[in-house]
Scaffold this motif. Sequence first.
Motif, PDB file in Angstrom:
ATOM      1  N   VAL A 273       0.835  -1.202   0.000  1.00 33.69           N
ATOM      2  CA  VAL A 273       0.000   0.000   0.000  1.00 33.69           C
ATOM      3  C   VAL A 273       0.868   1.250   0.000  1.00 33.69           C
ATOM      4  O   VAL A 273       0.584   2.221  -0.713  1.00 33.69           O
ATOM      5  CB  VAL A 273      -0.961  -0.005   1.200  1.00 33.69           C
ATOM      6  CG1 VAL A 273      -1.758   1.295   1.253  1.00 33.69           C
ATOM      7  CG2 VAL A 273      -1.916  -1.194   1.130  1.00 33.69           C
ATOM      8  N   ALA A 274       1.945   1.224   0.792  1.00 35.18           N
ATOM      9  CA  ALA A 274       2.832   2.383   0.850  1.00 35.18           C
ATOM     10  C   ALA A 274       3.488   2.650  -0.496  1.00 35.18           C
ATOM     11  O   ALA A 274       3.632   3.813  -0.917  1.00 35.18           O
ATOM     12  CB  ALA A 274       3.904   2.157   1.924  1.00 35.18           C
ATOM     13  N   ARG A 313       6.436   4.712   7.168  1.00 36.92           N
ATOM     14  CA  ARG A 313       6.170   5.876   8.006  1.00 36.92           C
ATOM     15  C   ARG A 313       5.241   6.853   7.287  1.00 36.92           C
ATOM     16  O   ARG A 313       4.302   7.393   7.873  1.00 36.92           O
ATOM     17  CB  ARG A 313       7.492   6.555   8.370  1.00 36.92           C
ATOM     18  CG  ARG A 313       7.348   7.868   9.124  1.00 36.92           C
ATOM     19  CD  ARG A 313       6.611   7.689  10.426  1.00 36.92           C
ATOM     20  NE  ARG A 313       6.535   8.951  11.168  1.00 36.92           N
ATOM     21  CZ  ARG A 313       5.686   9.179  12.157  1.00 36.92           C
ATOM     22  NH1 ARG A 313       4.827   8.234  12.526  1.00 36.92           N
ATOM     23  NH2 ARG A 313       5.681  10.339  12.779  1.00 36.92           N
ATOM     24  N   TYR A 314       5.508   7.089   6.020  1.00 39.66           N
ATOM     25  CA  TYR A 314       4.651   7.981   5.250  1.00 39.66           C
ATOM     26  C   TYR A 314       3.226   7.431   5.145  1.00 39.66           C
ATOM     27  O   TYR A 314       2.257   8.183   5.195  1.00 39.66           O
ATOM     28  CB  TYR A 314       5.232   8.201   3.860  1.00 39.66           C
ATOM     29  CG  TYR A 314       6.389   9.166   3.823  1.00 39.66           C
ATOM     30  CD1 TYR A 314       6.292  10.425   4.406  1.00 39.66           C
ATOM     31  CD2 TYR A 314       7.577   8.819   3.202  1.00 39.66           C
ATOM     32  CE1 TYR A 314       7.351  11.310   4.378  1.00 39.66           C
ATOM     33  CE2 TYR A 314       8.647   9.697   3.168  1.00 39.66           C
ATOM     34  CZ  TYR A 314       8.529  10.946   3.756  1.00 39.66           C
ATOM     35  OH  TYR A 314       9.576  11.820   3.722  1.00 39.66           O
ATOM     36  N   PHE A 331       6.180  13.950  -0.301  1.00 37.84           N
ATOM     37  CA  PHE A 331       5.343  14.272   0.846  1.00 37.84           C
ATOM     38  C   PHE A 331       6.010  15.326   1.706  1.00 37.84           C
ATOM     39  O   PHE A 331       7.216  15.345   1.880  1.00 37.84           O
ATOM     40  CB  PHE A 331       5.131  13.028   1.707  1.00 37.84           C
ATOM     41  CG  PHE A 331       4.102  12.106   1.172  1.00 37.84           C
ATOM     42  CD1 PHE A 331       2.914  12.592   0.670  1.00 37.84           C
ATOM     43  CD2 PHE A 331       4.314  10.737   1.154  1.00 37.84           C
ATOM     44  CE1 PHE A 331       1.958  11.740   0.179  1.00 37.84           C
ATOM     45  CE2 PHE A 331       3.365   9.890   0.671  1.00 37.84           C
ATOM     46  CZ  PHE A 331       2.189  10.382   0.185  1.00 37.84           C
ATOM     47  N   GLN A 332       5.189  16.182   2.262  1.00 35.64           N
ATOM     48  CA  GLN A 332       5.657  17.130   3.264  1.00 35.64           C
ATOM     49  C   GLN A 332       4.629  17.154   4.371  1.00 35.64           C
ATOM     50  O   GLN A 332       3.447  17.389   4.135  1.00 35.64           O
ATOM     51  CB  GLN A 332       5.805  18.539   2.693  1.00 35.64           C
ATOM     52  CG  GLN A 332       6.154  19.585   3.749  1.00 35.64           C
ATOM     53  CD  GLN A 332       5.996  20.987   3.224  1.00 35.64           C
ATOM     54  OE1 GLN A 332       5.674  21.161   2.058  1.00 35.64           O
ATOM     55  NE2 GLN A 332       6.204  21.965   4.065  1.00 35.64           N
ATOM     56  N   VAL A 340       9.733  21.165  11.287  1.00 42.62           N
ATOM     57  CA  VAL A 340      10.722  20.571  10.387  1.00 42.62           C
ATOM     58  C   VAL A 340      10.026  19.702   9.369  1.00 42.62           C
ATOM     59  O   VAL A 340       9.143  18.917   9.710  1.00 42.62           O
ATOM     60  CB  VAL A 340      11.749  19.743  11.188  1.00 42.62           C
ATOM     61  CG1 VAL A 340      12.746  19.092  10.248  1.00 42.62           C
ATOM     62  CG2 VAL A 340      12.456  20.623  12.195  1.00 42.62           C
ATOM     63  N   ARG A 341      10.421  19.822   8.144  1.00 45.20           N
ATOM     64  CA  ARG A 341       9.801  19.034   7.089  1.00 45.20           C
ATOM     65  C   ARG A 341      10.402  17.635   7.055  1.00 45.20           C
ATOM     66  O   ARG A 341      11.582  17.430   7.314  1.00 45.20           O
ATOM     67  CB  ARG A 341      10.021  19.686   5.727  1.00 45.20           C
ATOM     68  CG  ARG A 341       9.322  21.030   5.571  1.00 45.20           C
ATOM     69  CD  ARG A 341       9.571  21.589   4.195  1.00 45.20           C
ATOM     70  NE  ARG A 341       8.932  22.889   4.033  1.00 45.20           N
ATOM     71  CZ  ARG A 341       9.010  23.586   2.915  1.00 45.20           C
ATOM     72  NH1 ARG A 341       9.690  23.115   1.876  1.00 45.20           N
ATOM     73  NH2 ARG A 341       8.405  24.751   2.826  1.00 45.20           N
ATOM     74  N   SER A 342       9.560  16.691   6.694  1.00 45.21           N
ATOM     75  CA  SER A 342      10.061  15.328   6.523  1.00 45.21           C
ATOM     76  C   SER A 342      10.767  15.217   5.188  1.00 45.21           C
ATOM     77  O   SER A 342      10.570  16.042   4.298  1.00 45.21           O
ATOM     78  CB  SER A 342       8.884  14.351   6.560  1.00 45.21           C
ATOM     79  OG  SER A 342       8.096  14.530   5.415  1.00 45.21           O
ATOM     80  N   PRO A 343      11.590  14.180   5.022  1.00 47.69           N
ATOM     81  CA  PRO A 343      12.251  13.996   3.735  1.00 47.69           C
ATOM     82  C   PRO A 343      11.224  13.794   2.627  1.00 47.69           C
ATOM     83  O   PRO A 343      10.158  13.231   2.844  1.00 47.69           O
ATOM     84  CB  PRO A 343      13.084  12.717   3.964  1.00 47.69           C
ATOM     85  CG  PRO A 343      13.228  12.614   5.448  1.00 47.69           C
ATOM     86  CD  PRO A 343      11.983  13.203   6.012  1.00 47.69           C
TER      87      PRO A 343
END
Length: 375
Positions: A273-274, A313-314, A331-332, A340-343
Amino acid sequence: MRGMNRCTADTRQSEEQGIFLPPAVKSVPISVLKQNGLLQALAEGASGRTEADPSAEVLRAQEEWEAVENLQSGIVGTSAGPVPLIAFNEALQYFQTADLSECRKKIQPTVQRRGLSAVAHFFFGPPRLHQQLQGERDLALAIAQCGFDNNEKVHMRILQTIYKKLTGSRFDCPRYGAHWEELGFQGMDPGTDLRGTGLLGLMQILYFVMDSQTLPLARDVFKLSQHESQNFPFCVMSINITRIVIQALREEHLSRECNRRQQVIAVLNDLYVATSLRLYVIWKTQQKTISDSGFVLKDLEAFAKKKPKQLLRYLEIYMSGRAVSVIDGGFQHPSPSSGVRSPSLNSAVGNSSKEINFTGVCDPQVEMEGEARLI
């Protein structure tokens, strides 16, 4: 007329009693029968109207009846009513109790490495899967070796459930037909697209559409696959994602996560799914088309193997309903505390020298040293 698969009770009763209606009766629309009565319609059929000179109305009605008959000929379980939907856990329980001995003989649980590749993997590679989880891993790989069997009711229910959940239809559909191409299979028989993933390819689509949390995403991906310019074969792409998941499992990239969660099949489904979510984001935001499919698959495979924890995680963030915005194909998600933004999910995979051939059937390849062989 697709999806209308039930003949009238009167027609079946007439055939069982040996009563054969004239061809013209089948050629008359239902509206005519309602307005003029059955006897008048029969009279019109016997009043000299020949097949050599049919009216336009008769021709249209004949086409409608033939469509109904063609659907009826391929329907499963019509005598007992519509085929009931099947949940993922019910289908999994079937495989847990089924005799998969022949399928188990074909599996290769892990990639066989030799030379320096084996040494490097031993010292620096991921941990081995816990022994108590190896049975579940082998079950998943055995399902991936199972071919589609028309005589197995569970197999048919899986296929019918996928069709109904994606299309929203309440009716069963024929086992063979062009409607499967509309779902993104390569031809009129979905069973021919399962080489390399077996029933696991269908099982993961089943999980995608039967889980209430993932169904909206599944329908979004399916809707995108029908886009006028960005279309792609949904089910073929899905089967390719299952192939990537299988490779990641056999190369032990998922062992750490499986050991942590003490699960295997649940981890495989979540990674599937991810990866589908990543496909959706990249395809939609970067305006990808079918000509980009090879490069996209290359990206999905590299990311799933190198950063499965980040993909998962996303997915967790997406499913939690927290604020997630799409920027430049990635994704942000702002952190409430630090901002802080995610990678980015669209991080570079590196310069790829070759493009994956998007065949969609996952044909087995020759196993090379340090690489996975498609099962």
